[in-house]
Write an enzyme that holds these catalytic residues in place. Structure first.
Site, PDB file in Angstrom:
ATOM      1  N   ASP A  97       0.842  -1.194   0.000  1.00 36.58           N
ATOM      2  CA  ASP A  97       0.000   0.000   0.000  1.00 36.58           C
ATOM      3  C   ASP A  97       0.880   1.248   0.000  1.00 36.58           C
ATOM      4  OD1 ASP A  97      -2.269   1.553   0.185  1.00 36.58           O
ATOM      5  OD2 ASP A  97      -2.988   0.673   2.062  1.00 36.58           O
ATOM      6  N   CYS A 135      -1.349  -1.137  -4.371  1.00 38.18           N
ATOM      7  CA  CYS A 135      -2.477  -0.362  -3.891  1.00 38.18           C
ATOM      8  C   CYS A 135      -1.941   1.006  -3.503  1.00 38.18           C
ATOM      9  CB  CYS A 135      -3.056  -1.083  -2.663  1.00 38.18           C
ATOM     10  SG  CYS A 135      -4.223  -0.124  -1.704  1.00 38.18           S
ATOM     11  N   ASP A 173     -10.891   1.971  -2.963  1.00 38.83           N
ATOM     12  CA  ASP A 173     -11.374   1.665  -1.609  1.00 38.83           C
ATOM     13  C   ASP A 173     -12.891   1.600  -1.561  1.00 38.83           C
ATOM     14  OD1 ASP A 173      -8.921   1.410  -0.518  1.00 38.83           O
ATOM     15  OD2 ASP A 173      -8.885   3.345   0.489  1.00 38.83           O
TER      16      ASP A 173
HETATM   17  C1  DGJ Z   1      -5.768   2.032   2.007  1.00 37.27           C
HETATM   18  C2  DGJ Z   1      -6.163   0.790   1.265  1.00 37.27           C
HETATM   19  O1  DGJ Z   1      -6.678   1.124   0.022  1.00 37.27           O
HETATM   20  C3  DGJ Z   1      -7.165   0.013   2.111  1.00 37.27           C
HETATM   21  O2  DGJ Z   1      -7.606  -1.107   1.404  1.00 37.27           O
HETATM   22  C4  DGJ Z   1      -6.513  -0.373   3.393  1.00 37.27           C
HETATM   23  O3  DGJ Z   1      -5.457  -1.270   3.145  1.00 37.27           O
HETATM   24  C5  DGJ Z   1      -6.001   0.856   4.120  1.00 37.27           C
HETATM   25  N1  DGJ Z   1      -5.166   1.649   3.273  1.00 37.27           N
HETATM   26  C6  DGJ Z   1      -5.230   0.475   5.351  1.00 37.27           C
HETATM   27  O4  DGJ Z   1      -4.653   1.540   5.955  1.00 37.27           O
END
Ligand code: DGJ
Length: 754
Positions: free
Chosen positions: A502, A550, A572
């Site tokens: 992420d 991500c 998200d």
């Molecule tokens: C942003 C991501 O897009 C979510 O799916 C999740 O992993 C959060 N961060 C966690 O902080």
């Protein structure tokens, strides 16, 4: 196929031709990009009416410099040692080489099947070579198509151009005949005796001689990414881009140009995707001579110094043309991305992707091992394969306020650490996956206390916290090595099969302690190279690891990241109606097998809206299928009902991952409804999805299908039979569905063929 003859340079794919001419003054001019043709199209161009020598402004240039008569958008902005900022590129030589060019340190389309773990691209060379990206000298392993770059019918045209003051541009075009794809990259090399500063180093410059074209871009916000926007190109410059250091949620680094009457199934369109994951700029300028499209690294915050003999590699652009509308353009991109960009380990549609349950919307930061194991047990009952532990598992991580950088498990939540949890999950029959955010550090973390200098920060200024975190300086080898050691320790601690990488903020305070003041204009791009280096180490060292990128959802969804991770968390926002637009927009260039898509609960955590199980499933099954909800709140029978869809994905997931996509009803046309289908390459199978108002208002309308064989008979899962002709012309009868966002999923199998 490529030919060079009498100053005419021609690239052919199976259905398209890209043609250039060296004009009488030695400028490389663009003739044609469109349907396949054997003709020389230079003579028929309207621009030929002008005297080219007097009117560089009118010439369709493949590499445009500023200040010497072409006053449109330039490809490159050099500043020579004498302070002049001008360039006019003239032809030096052209040659056809077998195989693909290498771009050290930068991802780019691969040769493709059969997968060749040794081969591939510059980024697959040794790390020391990759670190040389920034300071390459001619002959030190770039540009030349070495043996590892040959094969699979790919050829490269290398055209060398030079400006009189010493900047050389080597334009590289590789042709993927099978997928109708052409890639282009540029090496800018300093052939003068003094340093040259590049204030811009573009990847693509393409002139269209028509005035009437539409521009499609893929824009949005966090939780509403990649929505398709189409508008006519007006006089002047229209642009999309990012100066955030990542592409971001607002604009995707890809665009389509098309004629005003081009639709889903007819008309000319040209697609372009930048293979880059940092700040970028796409500009379309309509002026006297037509429309110029430029793409590349964003020039703001960019200044790259080339010492004599050094080169700068501009990221690759992948392009395709279709005269059969946007649907066919998408299918060409999808096939090229699947076959030539994704990591070979995951690129075969038949290679199963695990159905996962992600803990984020089930628990957020609030869990302990018992809660996770209850969730895992419920996941097992729904026949899920892999349990992903998202954010919140490491020391001090009970909110976004602390902990990033300290990648050791919180003993209060996980008393036996990750190995203990992993062992218990494995005993339940589930694989284990983990979330990390390796590019970031919380000010309140041991890592930051130990290495405060590792963050990007401008001396004398307060360092900006976003989401309570700083950016680590990935341009520095020592910082990358530190992150790498942490990742290795994690991945070696237990069998982690999946990693969600992420990145939850854009870059700010961009200044590297490791570079002198005059090199600070290089940091944004070096950061991206550093990111690629880390992802390359990861995928090389753990070839079976499934990496999902991500960036707060789809903030870094581009062909650069897809080189390393076969799937990217699309958004998200898991609400079915929102996802209709998000996945629809994403589908113009990126295939379904790359779209992280999860079934989640209602009311949706982002929007508060509800939607039927079928509608939510239709969207989740049209990407890389997974779940993101607290399954412990579902009764055992409900879990078993969900397992039916898991079985559907196991049986038909390869069709979604490898099939040809046909967008049947666009959500924007149907006001929050949509329909689409995947057809197997041999046209014997199809999966059809319809959601929301696409299902009609109870009048039993029909959905016209595409891509099927007219003279074959297809049966659905209930045994109803239709000829291909009926489905293509009269349509599939839709149920008169009621309720909040209804959805339908059909699987059709060919049972007879004429
Ligand atoms: C942003 C991501 O897009 C979510 O799916 C999740 O992993 C959060 N961060 C966690 O902080």
């Amino acid at each position: 196929m490529m030919t060079i003859s009498n100053g005419l340079l021609t690239l052919h794919t199976a259905h398209t031709t890209y043609q250039m001419t060296v004009d009488a003054d030695g400028r490389l001019c663009h003739n044609w990009y469109g349907c396949k043709t054997e003709e020389n199209l230079w003579d028929s161009r309207p621009t030929h009416a002008f005297d080219p020598g007097c009117w560089p402004d009118q010439l369709p240039l493949e590499c445009a410099g500023p200040g010497l008569g072409d006053n449109r958008l330039p490809s490159v902005l050099p500043e020579y040692a004498d302070g002049s900022r001008a360039a006019d590129f003239r032809f030096v030589r052209a040659e056809v080489r077998p195989g693909k060019y290498a771009l050290p340190g930068l991802p780019n389309f691969r040769l493709g099947s059969p997968p060749n773990p040794q081969g591939g691209f510059g980024g697959e060379r040794s790390r020391s070579e990759m670190n040389e990206t920034c300071r390459l000298r001619r002959g030190e392993g770039y540009g030349a198509c070495g043996d590892d770059r040959q094969g699979a019918g790919v050829e490269t045209l290398a055209v060398t151009l030079r400006d009189a003051a010493g900047l050389e541009a080597e334009l590289l075009y590789s042709v993927y005949e099978d997928c109708d794809l052409i890639t282009r990259a540029v090496f800018y090399t300093n052939r003068s005796e003094a340093p040259i500063k590049l204030h811009q180093a573009g990847s693509l410059c393409l002139d269209f001689d028509q005035q009437q074209l539409d521009l499609m871009t893929f824009d949005g916000v966090w939780a509403g990414e990649h929505l398709a926007q189409r508008r006519p190109i007006f006089s002047g410059v229209q642009s999309v881009g990012s100066t955030r250091g990542i592409p971001g949620h607002a604009h995707n680094p890809a665009a389509i140009l098309c004629r005003p009457d081009t639709g889903e199934t007819c008309g000319d369109c040209w697609g372009f995707a930048l293979v880059y994951s940092g700040s970028f700029l796409i500009q379309a300028e309509r002026g006297e001579a037509g429309i110029r499209l430029t793409m590349g690294v964003h020039p703001q915050h960019f200044c790259w110094t080339l010492e004599p003999g050094e080169s700068f590699a501009a990221p690759e652009v992948a392009m395709a043309f279709s005269d059969q509308g946007l649907g066919e353009l998408s299918r060409r991109f999808h096939s090229a991305i699947r076959r030539h960009l994704l990591p070979p380990r995951w690129s075969d549609p038949e290679a199963p992707r695990p159905v996962l349950l992600n803990s984020w919307e089930a628990c957020y930061f609030d869990f302990n091992e018992n809660k996770l194991l209850e969730l895992a047990q419920a996941a097992k009952e729904a026949e899920i394969d892999l349990f992903v532990l998202d954010d919140g598992w490491f020391q001090n991580r009970n909110s976004t306020e602390a902990g990033l950088g300290d990648w050791t498990a919180d003993p209060r939540k996980l008393p036996e650490g990750l190995p203990g949890l992993c062992k218990k999950l494995n005993a339940l029959g589930l694989d284990f996956g983990l979330w990390v955010e390796p590019e970031a550090v919380s000010p309140n973390s041991d890592l930051h206390r130990a290495h405060p200098d590792w963050v990007l920060e401008i001396p004398g200024r307060e360092t900006l916290e976003i989401r309570h975190q700083y950016n680590l300086d990935l341009s520095r080898e020592d910082v990358r090595e530190g992150i790498w050691q942490q990742l290795r320790a994690l991945l070696d601690s237990c069998p982690i099969r999946y990693l969600k990488w992420d990145m939850n903020r854009s870059l700010a305070n961009v200044y590297s302690a490791a570079l002198p003041p005059e090199r600070q204009g290089e940091v944004y791009h070096r950061y991206v190279l550093g990111l690629y280096d880390l992802q390359q180490r990861l995928t090389r060292t753990y070839p079976d690891l499934l990496l999902e990128n991500c960036a707060s959802g789809g903030g870094r969804y581009d062909c650069g990241m897809l080189y390393y991770s076969p799937q990217i968390w699309c958004s998200d926002n898991t609400d079915a109606r929102s996802r209709l637009g998000i996945q629809h927009g994403t589908s113009y260039l990126y295939p379904a097998c790359t779209m992280g898509a999860h079934f989640s609960t209602v009311p949706n955590h982002n929007t508060g809206r509800t939607a039927s199980v079928e509608a939510r499933m239709a969207l989740a099954l049209s990407g890389t299928f997974g779940f993101e909800l607290d399954l412990t709140r579902y009764a055992q029978e409900e879990r078993q009902e969900l397992a039916v869809y898991v079985r559907w994905y196991r049986a038909h997931g390869a069709l979604v991952r490898g099939g040809d996509l046909y967008r049947l009803i666009a959500p924007e046309e149907a006001d929050s409804g949509g329909a689409w289908m995947f057809v197997s390459p041999d046209r014997t199978e199809a999966a059809v999805f319809a959601v929301g108002t696409a299902l009609g208002d109870g009048l039993r309308p029909r959905l016209l299908l595409q891509g099927l064989e007219e003279h074959a008979v297809y049966a659905d899962e209930d045994g109803a039979q239709y000829t291909g002709g009926q489905l293509l012309r009269q349509g599939l009868p839709l149920p008169g569905a009621w309720g909040e966002v209804p959805g339908c999923i059909w699987y059709l199998k060919q049972i007879e063929r004429e």
